[in-house]
Design a protein around this motif. Structure first.
Motif, PDB file in Angstrom:
ATOM      1  N   GLN A  85       0.813  -1.212   0.000  1.00 25.04           N
ATOM      2  CA  GLN A  85       0.000   0.000   0.000  1.00 25.04           C
ATOM      3  C   GLN A  85       0.847   1.262   0.000  1.00 25.04           C
ATOM      4  N   TYR A  86       1.955   1.246   0.699  1.00 24.39           N
ATOM      5  CA  TYR A  86       2.834   2.412   0.730  1.00 24.39           C
ATOM      6  C   TYR A  86       3.398   2.694  -0.662  1.00 24.39           C
ATOM      7  N   LEU A  87       3.901   1.633  -1.313  1.00 28.71           N
ATOM      8  CA  LEU A  87       4.488   1.797  -2.641  1.00 28.71           C
ATOM      9  C   LEU A  87       3.454   2.285  -3.651  1.00 28.71           C
ATOM     10  N   ASN A  88       2.259   1.701  -3.604  1.00 27.24           N
ATOM     11  CA  ASN A  88       1.215   2.119  -4.542  1.00 27.24           C
ATOM     12  C   ASN A  88       0.914   3.610  -4.427  1.00 27.24           C
ATOM     13  N   LEU A  89       0.756   4.074  -3.200  1.00 29.07           N
ATOM     14  CA  LEU A  89       0.417   5.480  -2.992  1.00 29.07           C
ATOM     15  C   LEU A  89       1.603   6.389  -3.301  1.00 29.07           C
ATOM     16  N   MET A  90       2.816   5.896  -3.102  1.00 29.50           N
ATOM     17  CA  MET A  90       3.997   6.682  -3.461  1.00 29.50           C
ATOM     18  C   MET A  90       4.153   6.784  -4.974  1.00 29.50           C
ATOM     19  N   VAL A  91       3.837   5.715  -5.688  1.00 28.10           N
ATOM     20  CA  VAL A  91       3.852   5.769  -7.147  1.00 28.10           C
ATOM     21  C   VAL A  91       2.838   6.799  -7.653  1.00 28.10           C
ATOM     22  N   ASP A  92       1.683   6.855  -7.019  1.00 30.79           N
ATOM     23  CA  ASP A  92       0.634   7.785  -7.449  1.00 30.79           C
ATOM     24  C   ASP A  92       0.906   9.220  -7.022  1.00 30.79           C
ATOM     25  N   HIS A  93       1.368   9.410  -5.766  1.00 33.96           N
ATOM     26  CA  HIS A  93       1.410  10.756  -5.183  1.00 33.96           C
ATOM     27  C   HIS A  93       2.792  11.188  -4.707  1.00 33.96           C
ATOM     28  N   GLY A  94       3.825  10.430  -4.986  1.00 36.95           N
ATOM     29  CA  GLY A  94       5.159  10.813  -4.546  1.00 36.95           C
ATOM     30  C   GLY A  94       5.338  10.640  -3.050  1.00 36.95           C
ATOM     31  N   LEU A  95       6.173  11.466  -2.458  1.00 31.89           N
ATOM     32  CA  LEU A  95       6.488  11.347  -1.031  1.00 31.89           C
ATOM     33  C   LEU A  95       5.254  11.492  -0.152  1.00 31.89           C
ATOM     34  N   LEU A  96       4.297  12.306  -0.585  1.00 33.86           N
ATOM     35  CA  LEU A  96       3.073  12.477   0.195  1.00 33.86           C
ATOM     36  C   LEU A  96       2.334  11.152   0.352  1.00 33.86           C
ATOM     37  N   GLY A  97       2.461  10.275  -0.644  1.00 34.83           N
ATOM     38  CA  GLY A  97       1.737   9.008  -0.609  1.00 34.83           C
ATOM     39  C   GLY A  97       2.111   8.118   0.553  1.00 34.83           C
ATOM     40  N   CYS A  98       3.366   8.194   1.014  1.00 35.15           N
ATOM     41  CA  CYS A  98       3.784   7.310   2.109  1.00 35.15           C
ATOM     42  C   CYS A  98       3.140   7.704   3.437  1.00 35.15           C
ATOM     43  N   LEU A  99       2.500   8.883   3.498  1.00 36.95           N
ATOM     44  CA  LEU A  99       1.859   9.338   4.736  1.00 36.95           C
ATOM     45  C   LEU A  99       0.371   9.029   4.787  1.00 36.95           C
ATOM     46  N   ILE A 100      -0.208   8.589   3.670  1.00 39.29           N
ATOM     47  CA  ILE A 100      -1.671   8.444   3.600  1.00 39.29           C
ATOM     48  C   ILE A 100      -2.164   7.319   4.502  1.00 39.29           C
ATOM     49  N   LEU A 101      -1.561   6.131   4.416  1.00 37.77           N
ATOM     50  CA  LEU A 101      -2.002   5.025   5.276  1.00 37.77           C
ATOM     51  C   LEU A 101      -1.702   5.293   6.746  1.00 37.77           C
ATOM     52  N   PRO A 102      -0.482   5.731   7.132  1.00 40.11           N
ATOM     53  CA  PRO A 102      -0.280   6.080   8.550  1.00 40.11           C
ATOM     54  C   PRO A 102      -1.236   7.169   9.023  1.00 40.11           C
ATOM     55  N   GLY A 103      -1.560   8.110   8.124  1.00 45.96           N
ATOM     56  CA  GLY A 103      -2.519   9.153   8.496  1.00 45.96           C
ATOM     57  C   GLY A 103      -3.892   8.574   8.773  1.00 45.96           C
ATOM     58  N   LEU A 104      -4.315   7.593   7.974  1.00 50.82           N
ATOM     59  CA  LEU A 104      -5.608   6.947   8.210  1.00 50.82           C
ATOM     60  C   LEU A 104      -5.625   6.245   9.565  1.00 50.82           C
ATOM     61  N   VAL A 105      -4.566   5.528   9.874  1.00 49.56           N
ATOM     62  CA  VAL A 105      -4.491   4.843  11.174  1.00 49.56           C
ATOM     63  C   VAL A 105      -4.490   5.858  12.312  1.00 49.56           C
ATOM     64  N   LEU A 106      -3.705   6.916  12.165  1.00 51.66           N
ATOM     65  CA  LEU A 106      -3.605   7.928  13.217  1.00 51.66           C
ATOM     66  C   LEU A 106      -4.948   8.614  13.461  1.00 51.66           C
ATOM     67  N   MET A 107      -5.644   8.981  12.379  1.00 49.73           N
ATOM     68  CA  MET A 107      -6.935   9.649  12.531  1.00 49.73           C
ATOM     69  C   MET A 107      -7.999   8.716  13.112  1.00 49.73           C
ATOM     70  N   THR A 108      -7.846   7.421  12.892  1.00 51.32           N
ATOM     71  CA  THR A 108      -8.793   6.460  13.452  1.00 51.32           C
ATOM     72  C   THR A 108      -8.653   6.352  14.961  1.00 51.32           C
ATOM     73  N   VAL A 109      -7.423   6.378  15.454  1.00 49.63           N
ATOM     74  CA  VAL A 109      -7.182   6.136  16.882  1.00 49.63           C
ATOM     75  C   VAL A 109      -6.919   7.418  17.664  1.00 49.63           C
ATOM     76  N   TRP A 110      -7.014   8.579  17.010  1.00 50.93           N
ATOM     77  CA  TRP A 110      -6.605   9.847  17.624  1.00 50.93           C
ATOM     78  C   TRP A 110      -7.319  10.126  18.940  1.00 50.93           C
ATOM     79  N   GLN A 111      -8.633   9.869  18.990  1.00 43.37           N
ATOM     80  CA  GLN A 111      -9.427  10.224  20.163  1.00 43.37           C
ATOM     81  C   GLN A 111      -9.570   9.086  21.168  1.00 43.37           C
ATOM     82  N   VAL A 112      -8.847   8.021  20.964  1.00 40.35           N
ATOM     83  CA  VAL A 112      -8.998   6.852  21.839  1.00 40.35           C
ATOM     84  C   VAL A 112      -8.491   7.161  23.240  1.00 40.35           C
TER      85      VAL A 112
END
Length: 421
Positions: free
Chosen positions: A320-347
């Motif tokens: 998933q990291y590679l796919n998003l990096m191919v599509d969006h460059g360096l920003l892509g490597c932050l998309i999946l960690p960002g999803l996880v972080l936003m999911t657990v932020w208020q826990v």
């Protein structure tokens, strides 16, 4: 009465349709002529009373997951517009991302109530046990569901996805099991994952087990005896019928070259099968594409057309990291960690132990799957944890206020006593 029960019914339906992968399996197997998109539309229509309420708008404003959805769509649409004449792969990828965001938000709103969350988790527990049963059934009747001979998958069809679903279900429901039986349940899930022969899912299960023991979700002193007893019974039964089982598996072609190669690779610490070589080749292509445009990437959907094999089948990077990096460059490597972080932020509170296992597993699986933000059984778990975090946050505010008031309550009494003197 209906207002209290209806969200629970929706939560059960949400799990029964999407966590089990029934929507995809029913269409792929031609059991029902209903595309998966229609199931989402039907469910959204049933949930309209909650989707359009004032409470739903408040949840959207409060949830970090909703913020991630907005930013993800903004990034996707921005990159898509700059592509100019976008190929069909780009349109397909954009539609898939929009559908994922819609599903995340609909599931989040449906699961906003605590009773709905409880019924969803109970349904997930039933789905996990059912999936384990189907996996063992398919071990002796191969290709009943799975697309790969010798590797069980149940309704998920893909053995890797079946393994991931079982581990996610275990993470979401293990605290529903009495402490004495939790280790036995986790071992049962591990056995269900093992018959998928998915190396990444088995490694992920092991990581989750270590995290659960570290965070004391699995208390060995309370469950070791039961876990050992269940394991001993299984081993004795298997040893007693070992020759019969082995002959049966060979006769049904379960122990074929692919499965034996995977087992030998895990035993030797390497993976000599064709699947591993194909993945390495595609990963190298993905790295080259990323290196060509590391800052802005190659556009939405570029990761879909990395390698085409016989029959015109396109293979992606399985990362998933590679796919998003191919599509969006360096920003892509932050998309999946960002999803996880936003999911657990208020826990808060005890949930932190559960989301630690969830976050570790998802981030690990991102290295071996490019479908993390596509598969609805995975997205449902994201929405469930995000909804549970919001509910816990609501309860913690009044509790904190009550605690402060109790600490301050003696002051007025002291002032009254001074005045009376």
């Amino acid at each position: 009465m209906i207002r209290r029960i209806y969200p629970c019914i929706l939560a059960v339906l949400l799990t029964a349709i999407f966590f089990t992968n029934f929507d995809v399996y029913a269409y792929a197997s031609e059991a029902l002529p209903v595309p998966p998109l229609y199931w989402i539309g039907l469910f959204a229509a049933l949930a309209v009373p909650y989707l359009l309420s004032n409470a739903s708008m408040r949840i959207i404003r409060q949830s970090p997951l909703a913020l991630w959805c907005f930013l993800f769509l903004l990034i996707s649409c921005g990159w898509f517009l700059f592509e100019g004449a976008a190929p069909e792969d780009a349109w397909q990828e954009l539609r898939l991302r929009v559908l994922s965001v819609v599903f995340l938000l609909v599931a989040l709103l449906v699961l906003a109530r605590k009773d709905a969350q409880l019924w969803a988790r109970r349904s997930i527990l039933i789905a996990v046990i059912t999936a384990i049963g189907l996996n063992f059934y398919e071990l002796f009747y191969p290709r009943t569901f799975s697309s790969v001979v010798g590797r069980s998958a149940g309704l998920y069809v893909n053995p890797n996805q079946a393994g991931v679903a079982l581990v996610l279900g275990m993470i979401a429901t293990v605290d529903l099991i009495p402490p004495r039986w939790r280790l036995a349940f986790a071992l049962l899930v591990g056995a269900g994952v093992a018959v998928t022969v998915s190396r990444s899912a088995m490694a992920g299960w092991a990581i989750v087990m270590l995290i659960m023991m570290w965070t004391k979700q699995l208390k060995l002193r309370r469950s070791l005896a039961v876990g050992f007893g269940v394991t001993l019974i299984a081993v004795v039964t298997l040893a007693w019928q070992w020759d019969t089982v082995i002959f049966g598996l060979k006769d049904s072609n379960v122990l074929n070259v692919n499965v034996i190669g995977r087992l030998e690779g895990m035993n030797q610490g390497e993976a000599p099968d064709d699947s591993a070589f194909d993945r390495g080749e595609v990963a190298a292509i993905a790295f080259d594409l990323f290196a060509d445009s590391p800052l802005i990437g190659n556009g939405v959907g570029a990761s879909r057309r990395l390698l085409t094999i016989s029959g015109g089948i396109q293979i992606s990077s399985h990362n998933q990291y590679l796919n998003l990096m191919v599509d969006h460059g360096l920003l892509g490597c932050l998309i999946l960690p960002g999803l996880v972080l936003m999911t657990v932020w208020q826990v808060r509170g005890d949930q932190r132990r559960r989301v630690l296992a969830f976050a570790g597993f998802v981030l690990f699986m991102g290295l071996f799957s490019h479908n993390i933000i596509d598969e609805r059984f995975m997205l449902l778990i994201f929405s469930l944890f995000a909804a549970m975090a919001i509910s816990e946050g609501r309860e913690s505010v009044p509790a904190a206020a009550a605690m402060r008031s109790r600490r301050l309550s003696p002051l007025p009494q002291l002032a009254t006593a001074i005045e009376s003197r």
